[in-house]
Design an enzyme around this catalytic site. Sequence first.
Site, PDB file in Angstrom:
ATOM      1  N   GLY A   1      -4.735  -2.007   4.913  1.00 41.14           N
ATOM      2  CA  GLY A   1      -3.964  -3.142   4.409  1.00 41.14           C
ATOM      3  C   GLY A   1      -4.628  -4.476   4.709  1.00 41.14           C
ATOM      4  O   GLY A   1      -4.759  -5.347   3.839  1.00 41.14           O
ATOM      5  N   ARG A   2      -5.092  -4.647   5.934  1.00 42.63           N
ATOM      6  CA  ARG A   2      -5.670  -5.947   6.326  1.00 42.63           C
ATOM      7  C   ARG A   2      -7.069  -6.179   5.747  1.00 42.63           C
ATOM      8  O   ARG A   2      -7.661  -7.229   5.951  1.00 42.63           O
ATOM      9  CB  ARG A   2      -5.650  -6.080   7.849  1.00 42.63           C
ATOM     10  CG  ARG A   2      -6.301  -4.935   8.597  1.00 42.63           C
ATOM     11  CD  ARG A   2      -5.952  -4.971  10.084  1.00 42.63           C
ATOM     12  NE  ARG A   2      -6.459  -3.810  10.810  1.00 42.63           N
ATOM     13  CZ  ARG A   2      -5.801  -2.681  10.952  1.00 42.63           C
ATOM     14  NH1 ARG A   2      -4.623  -2.519  10.393  1.00 42.63           N
ATOM     15  NH2 ARG A   2      -6.315  -1.681  11.656  1.00 42.63           N
TER      16      ARG A   2
ATOM     17  N   LYS B   1       0.845  -1.196   0.000  1.00 46.73           N
ATOM     18  CA  LYS B   1       0.000   0.000   0.000  1.00 46.73           C
ATOM     19  C   LYS B   1       0.882   1.249   0.000  1.00 46.73           C
ATOM     20  O   LYS B   1       0.692   2.150  -0.787  1.00 46.73           O
ATOM     21  CB  LYS B   1      -0.928  -0.039   1.217  1.00 46.73           C
ATOM     22  CG  LYS B   1      -1.821   1.168   1.331  1.00 46.73           C
ATOM     23  CD  LYS B   1      -2.767   1.042   2.505  1.00 46.73           C
ATOM     24  CE  LYS B   1      -3.507   2.357   2.723  1.00 46.73           C
ATOM     25  NZ  LYS B   1      -4.425   2.306   3.853  1.00 46.73           N
TER      26      LYS B   1
ATOM     27  N   LYS C   1       8.813  -0.370  13.763  1.00 50.76           N
ATOM     28  CA  LYS C   1       9.313  -0.067  12.412  1.00 50.76           C
ATOM     29  C   LYS C   1      10.408   0.986  12.490  1.00 50.76           C
ATOM     30  O   LYS C   1      11.458   0.859  11.861  1.00 50.76           O
ATOM     31  CB  LYS C   1       8.168   0.502  11.554  1.00 50.76           C
ATOM     32  CG  LYS C   1       7.234  -0.510  10.958  1.00 50.76           C
ATOM     33  CD  LYS C   1       6.373   0.192   9.908  1.00 50.76           C
ATOM     34  CE  LYS C   1       5.200  -0.640   9.473  1.00 50.76           C
ATOM     35  NZ  LYS C   1       4.262   0.069   8.631  1.00 50.76           N
TER      36      LYS C   1
ATOM     37  N   HIS D   1      -4.092 -33.364  17.828  1.00 46.36           N
ATOM     38  CA  HIS D   1      -2.948 -34.172  18.254  1.00 46.36           C
ATOM     39  C   HIS D   1      -1.802 -33.308  18.750  1.00 46.36           C
ATOM     40  O   HIS D   1      -0.667 -33.769  18.826  1.00 46.36           O
ATOM     41  CB  HIS D   1      -2.511 -35.081  17.102  1.00 46.36           C
ATOM     42  CG  HIS D   1      -3.604 -36.031  16.718  1.00 46.36           C
ATOM     43  ND1 HIS D   1      -3.799 -37.242  17.365  1.00 46.36           N
ATOM     44  CD2 HIS D   1      -4.614 -35.919  15.819  1.00 46.36           C
ATOM     45  CE1 HIS D   1      -4.861 -37.832  16.849  1.00 46.36           C
ATOM     46  NE2 HIS D   1      -5.375 -37.048  15.910  1.00 46.36           N
TER      47      HIS D   1
ATOM     48  N   GLU E   1      10.537  -4.746   4.600  1.00 46.39           N
ATOM     49  CA  GLU E   1      10.590  -6.149   4.175  1.00 46.39           C
ATOM     50  C   GLU E   1      10.296  -6.265   2.681  1.00 46.39           C
ATOM     51  O   GLU E   1      11.000  -6.949   1.937  1.00 46.39           O
ATOM     52  CB  GLU E   1       9.544  -6.976   4.948  1.00 46.39           C
ATOM     53  CG  GLU E   1       9.809  -7.141   6.430  1.00 46.39           C
ATOM     54  CD  GLU E   1       9.265  -5.997   7.281  1.00 46.39           C
ATOM     55  OE1 GLU E   1       8.924  -4.923   6.712  1.00 46.39           O
ATOM     56  OE2 GLU E   1       9.206  -6.156   8.513  1.00 46.39           O
TER      57      GLU E   1
ATOM     58  N   GLU F   1      -4.638  -6.618  14.747  1.00 50.21           N
ATOM     59  CA  GLU F   1      -4.144  -5.304  14.330  1.00 50.21           C
ATOM     60  C   GLU F   1      -5.294  -4.291  14.369  1.00 50.21           C
ATOM     61  O   GLU F   1      -5.072  -3.104  14.530  1.00 50.21           O
ATOM     62  CB  GLU F   1      -3.530  -5.373  12.918  1.00 50.21           C
ATOM     63  CG  GLU F   1      -2.659  -4.175  12.596  1.00 50.21           C
ATOM     64  CD  GLU F   1      -1.799  -4.363  11.353  1.00 50.21           C
ATOM     65  OE1 GLU F   1      -0.578  -4.505  11.489  1.00 50.21           O
ATOM     66  OE2 GLU F   1      -2.362  -4.367  10.252  1.00 50.21           O
TER      67      GLU F   1
HETATM   68  O1  F6P Z   1       2.598  -4.200   9.827  1.00 51.39           O
HETATM   69  C1  F6P Z   1       1.868  -3.039   9.669  1.00 51.39           C
HETATM   70  C2  F6P Z   1       1.407  -2.823   8.300  1.00 51.39           C
HETATM   71  O2  F6P Z   1       1.295  -1.453   8.211  1.00 51.39           O
HETATM   72  C3  F6P Z   1       0.088  -3.522   7.985  1.00 51.39           C
HETATM   73  O3  F6P Z   1      -1.002  -2.819   8.445  1.00 51.39           O
HETATM   74  C4  F6P Z   1       0.147  -3.628   6.513  1.00 51.39           C
HETATM   75  O4  F6P Z   1      -0.767  -4.555   6.021  1.00 51.39           O
HETATM   76  C5  F6P Z   1       1.595  -4.052   6.333  1.00 51.39           C
HETATM   77  O5  F6P Z   1       2.286  -3.281   7.296  1.00 51.39           O
HETATM   78  C6  F6P Z   1       2.157  -3.850   4.963  1.00 51.39           C
HETATM   79  O6  F6P Z   1       2.112  -2.522   4.559  1.00 51.39           O
HETATM   80  P1  F6P Z   1       2.290  -2.126   3.044  1.00 51.39           P
HETATM   81  O7  F6P Z   1       1.192  -2.758   2.262  1.00 51.39           O
HETATM   82  O8  F6P Z   1       2.210  -0.632   3.036  1.00 51.39           O
HETATM   83  O9  F6P Z   1       3.625  -2.614   2.588  1.00 51.39           O
END
Ligand code: F6P
Length: 550
Positions: A270-271, A210, A515, A387, A216, A356
């Site tokens: 995002g979620r 987003k 972060k 199990h 990452e 979240e």
């Molecule tokens: O971990 C926090 C977060 O901001 C989530 O809410 C989001 O889905 C994820 O990081 C990834 O963010 P982006 O889509 O901006 O890379």
Amino acid sequence: MPSPLRSGTDCAAWRELESLAGSLKAMSTRELFAQDAQRFAHCCVEGAGLALDYSRQRADARVVNGFVALADQLGLRSRIEAMFRGDLINSTEHRAVLHTALRRSGDTPLVVAGEDIGALVRSERERMLTFAEGVRSGSIRSSSDQNFTLVVNIGIGGSDLGPAMAVLALKQFTTGAPSVAFVSNIDGCQLADVLEHADPERTLFIICSKTFTTLETLTNARAARAWILQRLGAKRLPQHFAAVSVNARAMDEFGVHPEYRFAMWDWVGGRYSVWSAIGVSLAIAIGRAGFESFLSGGREIDEHFRTAPWHENLPVIAGMLGVWNIDLLGLPTLAVLPYDSRLARLPAYLQQLEMESNGKHVKLDGTPTTLPTCAVIWGEPGNNAQHSFFQLLHQGTQRAAIDFLLPINSSCGSQPQQDLAIASCLAQAEALALGKDAEQVRAELTRQKLSAEQIAALLPHKIDEGSRPLSLLLFERLDPATLGRIIALYEHKVFVQSVVWGDNAFDQWGVELGKTLTESFIPLVQKPEEVSGQSSSLTGALGYVKRWRD
Ligand code: F6P
């Protein structure tokens, strides 16, 4: 200034629920069944193709009436409409919350801040689905004019969990599609594993972010770009990268071709974004018709949520039962147990969706919440879990609430085996709810001809108290529409709970601290010998980095 919104504890219905909880805590689930011969009929609601059986929860008609009164006293109907209308309900980010707009059909305008969001969604959805179909069918080709055999979704959190969970869940509908892999972790191992057998000539990367600033995702995207550059060269690179983001400039800077770029918007969290172009890898996997059917499932639940009376409203009942279990029965965790191994990623998906969203310590007005918010979500496919950790569910001193998810038809054509999964699920539900008391254990051991002494020694170990609160979510089969319904049900459950707790389910400030610190720790990890003035714990751990790093 609008008047401050009430939360659950401000309502008279809350007091009523508190007093009911006092008496229901003292009652076993067996007693609840004994009191009402029609308990299943009274405690199973069906809507939009899903059946929510909460007959094994520790609640009765009086409790459900309390939920209904609470929903009314909180003005839930108008809160729901405010979300669907596009009011700025994500107040800390001054944003509307319109993931529901992503699954609308038809061309009725939805005007928010002077813009027809409906038209925007339709045109971007069409671009994305055309692209997805092209990749799927092979009409969109690689730089060496071949069809793509591997699509790698690079993203994390909401830009990974939804599509990854759904692609696995809907494996049965992916025939003829390229394989789809997901890379989220920063350590490089996931990417290395995916690339180990990948053919660069036939691999398409989709960067989903987003913000397009997530460490990452950018790290993995850059590594993937280097991999392609090295093998195919700069000229051929653009045909191997697509991206989805709000941040057009960053996609530009990364070198994503304008036709391979898809927009999303600030008003999609995002979620909550699997319905948007973030779901492009899912659309490639299940095709246009599959994705449209997925959206239609979500839409059916939207309609149900907006129109069904509270006592028949699945998200409302599910949300209120969650609050009941957490805040009034004192059960802080929820185990999510699907009886279909293709729903293996659902617990992880729901962890982000629920935790979240509602893992919050303040209300919308910034004052502390008056109730514990949000369950700790955990889980595994049910049979595996039987199990491993079911022992604790049955006899442990820590208790959890449970959601069982049960498809009646097999997801892979093995109905005789699915029948065994159904039997397992129902057996566990019955055992966890009704248990086995001393009398039953004694009779069983007597039948086995154990001596009185042996029986006395074994008896306490074999008693299963029962009364573990659980729901069953039943559905016909795991197809795109049903998965859409399940996700939308949980999304709206989260919303209902946020209204009771009075929090903002659509921001996530708590994630920010970690972060920011990560960014500042990168140089410390790279040069641990230069570290000074940090906490003793940090210095100590960095000492190991210095000593043990090869
Ligand atoms: O971990 C926090 C977060 O901001 C989530 O809410 C989001 O889905 C994820 O990081 C990834 O963010 P982006 O889509 O901006 O890379």
